[in-house]
Design a protein around this motif. Structure first.
Motif, mmCIF file in Angstrom:
data_model
loop_
_atom_site.group_PDB
_atom_site.id
_atom_site.type_symbol
_atom_site.label_atom_id
_atom_site.label_comp_id
_atom_site.label_asym_id
_atom_site.label_seq_id
_atom_site.Cartn_x
_atom_site.Cartn_y
_atom_site.Cartn_z
ATOM 1 N N TYR A 184 56.882 -54.487 32.609
ATOM 2 C CA TYR A 184 56.718 -55.942 32.636
ATOM 3 C C TYR A 184 55.899 -56.419 33.836
ATOM 4 C CZ TYR A 184 60.640 -55.370 29.424
ATOM 5 O OH TYR A 184 61.457 -54.972 28.400
ATOM 6 N N GLY A 185 56.259 -55.969 35.024
ATOM 7 C CA GLY A 185 55.543 -56.450 36.194
ATOM 8 C C GLY A 185 55.981 -55.730 37.448
ATOM 9 N N LEU A 186 55.311 -56.018 38.540
ATOM 10 C CA LEU A 186 55.687 -55.490 39.841
ATOM 11 C C LEU A 186 55.273 -56.487 40.899
ATOM 12 C CD1 LEU A 186 53.088 -54.294 41.681
ATOM 13 C CD2 LEU A 186 53.076 -52.620 39.849
ATOM 14 N N SER A 187 55.872 -56.343 42.063
ATOM 15 C CA SER A 187 55.528 -57.243 43.166
ATOM 16 C C SER A 187 55.424 -56.453 44.452
ATOM 17 C CB SER A 187 56.580 -58.345 43.302
ATOM 18 O OG SER A 187 57.887 -57.812 43.312
ATOM 19 N N ALA A 188 54.681 -57.000 45.386
ATOM 20 C CA ALA A 188 54.504 -56.363 46.686
ATOM 21 C C ALA A 188 54.360 -57.447 47.738
ATOM 22 C CB ALA A 188 53.274 -55.453 46.680
ATOM 23 N N PHE A 189 54.766 -57.125 48.969
ATOM 24 C CA PHE A 189 54.623 -58.082 50.064
ATOM 25 C C PHE A 189 54.270 -57.354 51.340
ATOM 26 C CE2 PHE A 189 56.350 -59.919 53.922
ATOM 27 C CZ PHE A 189 55.723 -61.147 53.923
ATOM 28 N N SER A 190 53.410 -57.963 52.117
ATOM 29 C CA SER A 190 53.164 -57.519 53.482
ATOM 30 C C SER A 190 52.596 -58.695 54.248
ATOM 31 C CB SER A 190 52.177 -56.341 53.522
ATOM 32 O OG SER A 190 50.841 -56.800 53.388
ATOM 33 N N PRO A 191 52.793 -58.731 55.568
ATOM 34 C CA PRO A 191 52.187 -59.810 56.350
ATOM 35 C C PRO A 191 50.671 -59.848 56.202
ATOM 36 C CG PRO A 191 53.852 -58.669 57.638
ATOM 37 C CD PRO A 191 53.650 -57.860 56.378
ATOM 38 N N ARG A 192 50.066 -58.701 55.904
ATOM 39 C CA ARG A 192 48.600 -58.637 55.795
ATOM 40 C C ARG A 192 48.106 -59.288 54.511
ATOM 41 N NH1 ARG A 192 45.026 -53.058 55.411
ATOM 42 N NH2 ARG A 192 42.979 -54.033 55.394
ATOM 43 N N TYR A 193 48.771 -58.974 53.380
ATOM 44 C CA TYR A 193 48.290 -59.455 52.091
ATOM 45 C C TYR A 193 49.120 -60.598 51.521
ATOM 46 C CZ TYR A 193 45.638 -55.092 52.150
ATOM 47 O OH TYR A 193 44.796 -54.069 52.501
ATOM 48 N N GLY A 194 50.289 -60.858 52.073
ATOM 49 C CA GLY A 194 51.122 -61.937 51.563
ATOM 50 C C GLY A 194 51.886 -61.538 50.311
ATOM 51 N N LEU A 195 52.141 -62.526 49.448
ATOM 52 C CA LEU A 195 52.902 -62.313 48.223
ATOM 53 C C LEU A 195 51.965 -61.875 47.102
ATOM 54 C CD1 LEU A 195 55.090 -65.571 48.251
ATOM 55 C CD2 LEU A 195 55.446 -63.454 49.517
ATOM 56 N N CYS A 196 52.278 -60.763 46.454
ATOM 57 C CA CYS A 196 51.433 -60.219 45.388
ATOM 58 C C CYS A 196 52.285 -59.907 44.163
ATOM 59 C CB CYS A 196 50.737 -58.932 45.839
ATOM 60 S SG CYS A 196 49.810 -59.074 47.384
ATOM 61 N N VAL A 197 51.800 -60.309 42.989
ATOM 62 C CA VAL A 197 52.518 -60.047 41.746
ATOM 63 C C VAL A 197 51.541 -59.524 40.700
ATOM 64 C CG1 VAL A 197 53.901 -61.009 39.863
ATOM 65 C CG2 VAL A 197 54.230 -61.842 42.191
ATOM 66 N N PHE A 198 51.929 -58.440 40.038
ATOM 67 C CA PHE A 198 51.185 -57.901 38.903
ATOM 68 C C PHE A 198 52.021 -58.113 37.651
ATOM 69 C CE2 PHE A 198 51.063 -54.465 35.839
ATOM 70 C CZ PHE A 198 49.721 -54.336 35.543
ATOM 71 N N VAL A 199 51.405 -58.621 36.568
ATOM 72 C CA VAL A 199 52.095 -58.726 35.282
ATOM 73 C C VAL A 199 51.282 -57.988 34.224
ATOM 74 C CG1 VAL A 199 53.310 -60.881 35.764
ATOM 75 C CG2 VAL A 199 51.015 -60.965 34.806
ATOM 76 N N ASN A 200 51.991 -57.412 33.287
ATOM 77 C CA ASN A 200 51.358 -56.623 32.236
ATOM 78 C C ASN A 200 50.821 -57.546 31.151
ATOM 79 O OD1 ASN A 200 50.516 -54.730 30.386
ATOM 80 N ND2 ASN A 200 52.513 -53.763 30.120
#
Length: 386
Positions: A184-200
């Protein structure tokens, strides 16, 4: 070593979403002292380091590590699919690509200031601590209500376009197709890139919408999770964090007050049927399955009604990967054309900063489709200049 410890304290504080001022207050030190510690100018004593470890929920050993940052990817997938996701996506490569697509596309290596400013987009702070919050589901509902207010949505109205809404808040959203519909999806976070979300993108638009809200909930409530030793982590669907994200997404997309009002106004005491469910799912822009669960959870329909309606829905749905009375994809496609990521990809294409194949890979197109898209962009620029 004091530089390593200071840098780790700063990094982990930011991941937890705690401001320097608030953190200094918790430690009973001045902000200037904390700043000096984080910058490696002043050594920290062992008692303060233990206090910091307790506040941030980290083992003390984490503050002595000199490893480069690794993004944890939190996957949302059907239970049986979780173990296969890393291999299909290439977890390490995708974690890196989440940020590097932007850096490569605009040559941001030569423009550090712009990247730094982009990374400073504010993110809400709703950190969940099990030892403090005894009712995780209630906490998730409250976070959803608070976030609706912060975003100016109130507690009644549906979200017109959650992709556009979160993109405007600085969330980096990626839609790409994968053959496995159970991813369905995934998410990632880091101070460098901020909030990131992948959806299928291979899933229905309704499922993509819920996955985006679900991952956004993780990013708001479980920020500390994303600083992990491994770049991949999958959660069982019954894990407390998953249930919290489910509750958050349901309350964000279909607020209780709004659903009750629409239900009483347009259904009321009448016998509820498929037509009513279709109306409600279209009104709130969610799936039929989610609408049925929401009505049942709020006790607007009985368990018996839920079972009967779900059976009727499944009879009408030839393919379980398809949605009954699907939403139009035009609003999301219109947003995508104007989203920050597409803007950067378009700029990269017109300025010939990246190859055709790389652009096609980023945008989920084949090379022929990508070439046609670039030609369209070139025509638009030519007409504008004329």
């Amino acid at each position: 070593m004091k530089e390593v410890i200071g840098n780790n304290i700063k990094k982990m504080r930011e991941i937890a979403g705690i401001s320097q001022e608030a953190f200094a207050e918790k430690l009973d030190v001045s902000r200037a002292t904390l700043s000096a510690i984080e910058n490696g100018h002043v050594a920290i004593d062992s008692s303060k380091l233990l206090q910091i470890a307790q506040i941030l929920g980290r083992p003390v050993s984490d503050f002595f590590e000199e490893k480069a940052e690794a993004l944890a990817l939190l996957y949302r997938a059907a239970e049986d699919a979780v173990v296969h996701v890393a291999g299909q996506l290439g977890a390490d490569e995708h974690a890196e690509a989440v940020g590097d697509q932007y850096e490569e596309a605009l040559g941001l290596a030569a423009n550090r200031r712009r990247r730094a400013l982009d990374a400073l987009l504010p993110a809400p702070e709703y950190s969940y601590f099990p030892e403090v919050h005894s009712r995780p589901q209630q906490f998730a509902s409250q976070v959803a209500a608070s976030e609706r207010e912060r975003l100016g949505l109130g507690q009644r109205d549906p979200i017109e376009n959650i992709f556009k809404l979160l993109d405007e808040q600085g969330v980096r959203i990626f839609r790409q197709g994968m053959p496995n519909h159970e991813v369905y999806g995934l998410s990632a976070f880091s101070p460098r890139y901020g909030l990131c979300v992948f959806v299928n993108q291979a899933n229905t638009l309704e499922r993509q919408t819920f996955s985006l809200a679900h991952e956004y909930g993780h990013l708001l409530m479980h920020r500390s999770f994303y600083q992990a030793r491994k770049p991949f982590a999958g959660l069982d669907k019954n894990h407390e964090m998953e249930e919290m994200a489910q509750t958050f997404a349901a309350n964000l997309l279909v607020p209780e007050l709004g659903l009750r009002e629409v239900f009483m106004r347009d259904v009321g005491e009448n016998t509820i049927g498929i037509e009513d469910i279709v109306f409600l799912k279209r009104y709130f822009r969610v799936s039929v399955d989610m609408m049925l669960r929401r009505l049942k959870d709020l006790r607007l329909i009985s368990q018996a009604d839920y079972n009967h309606l779900l059976e009727e829905v499944n009879k009408r749905r030839v393919d379980e990967t398809k949605e009954l009375a699907p939403m139009s994809s035009e609003p999301v496609e219109a947003w995508e054309e104007l989203s920050r990521f597409w803007h950067l990809a378009r700029k990269a294409a017109l300025d010939e900063l990246v190859s055709l194949g790389k652009l096609a890979q980023w945008l989920g197109l084949n090379v022929v489709e990508m070439r046609k898209k670039i030609q369209e962009w070139q025509k638009e620029v030519s007409f504008a200049q004329a």
